[in-house]
Write a protein that holds these residues in place. Structure first.
Motif: not given
Length: 262
Positions: A83-98, A128-134
């Protein structure tokens, strides 16, 4: 990751691309950032934060992912579904992959790609300002290709339907790895726990062939107690293996130590 500039690499992907076997630690028990330090000390290449089989909150996922990225231990999140929410929210947390379970068709895999990737590969919304980019303000034209390049999409192959459609699944643009769940595959074959059965070996070979044809990686899970089989899978082309989970490591060590005193 030591460099927060656009274009930073996913160290797990880089190591697999070099032809090395990478090893992950499943996290199901520890909810503090201490776990990334334990994983780093032990020599694991990544953490697999398992939302499918526990109750981790997004706050927990976020804190561990950010700390892991800074330490160079790649954080992956096994989401609950495609699901969209499951994947995008995990990535927004800073995950490098799902890692996506219950994928049984190319359509399922494409759905995951659409949620995980920014345009033009998918339709993930840019923030804006993603955790992957500090959290550095970065123009979308720079941030999106950078994050797309480091974001792994791992599809689990753990059912007969997935096995039958594995060639089509492996061919979906954006899929980086097929991860065979050995325990669930054994169950699907009607062979629970029979890791040495020829039918399981044939299933692994089938998935390995699909990965090789499409130039993506093969991963194996559930073989922590059988490093001999992991070695065999490496000869088939496996570049990732899960070694076990934190709760199993801690419990087994505690039992072994207690027995020394009894």
């Amino acid at each position: 990751m030591s460099d927060a500039s656009p274009g930073v690499l996913n160290p797990l992907l880089a190591k697999m691309a070099a032809g090395d076997l990478t090893v992950g630690m499943i996290v199901r028990l520890v909810r503090g950032v201490e776990i990334f330090a334990i994983a780093k000390t032990a020599g694991f290449d990544c953490l697999l934060l398992d939302q499918e089989h526990n109750s981790f909150s997004l706050e927990t996922i976020s804190q561990i992912c950010i700390a892991s990225n800074l330490a160079g231990v790649t954080p992956l999140v096994r989401v609950v579904d495609a699901g969209h929410a499951s994947i995008t929210r995990a990535l927004e947390c800073g995950a490098m992959g799902i890692i996506v379970p219950q994928i049984e068709s190319a359509k399922d895999a494409a759905t995951a790609i659409q949620a995980a990737k920014f345009p033009p590969l998918g339709h993930r919304s840019i923030a804006p300002c993603l955790p992957h980019l500090n959290f550095r303000p970065t123009p979308a034209t720079e941030a999106m290709p950078s994050i797309n390049s480091l974001t792994m999409v791992v599809v689990m192959i753990e059912s007969l339907a997935a096995l039958e459609a594995v060639e089509e699944i492996a061919a979906v643009e954006g899929v980086d790895m097929l991860l065979v769940g050995a325990n669930d595959m054994c169950n699907a074959l009607g062979l629970p726990g029979e890791f040495d059965h020829p039918k399981l070996r044939a299933a692994f070979q089938h998935v390995a062939d699909a990965c090789r044809t499409n130039g993506i990686h093969l991963g194996v899970g559930g073989l922590g107690p059988r490093p001999d089989l992991v070695e065999e899978m490496t000869s088939l082309g496996a570049r990732y293996a899960t070694a076990g989970a934190d709760v199993t490591f801690f419990t087994n060590a505690a039992i072994a130590q207690a027995r020394k005193f009894k």
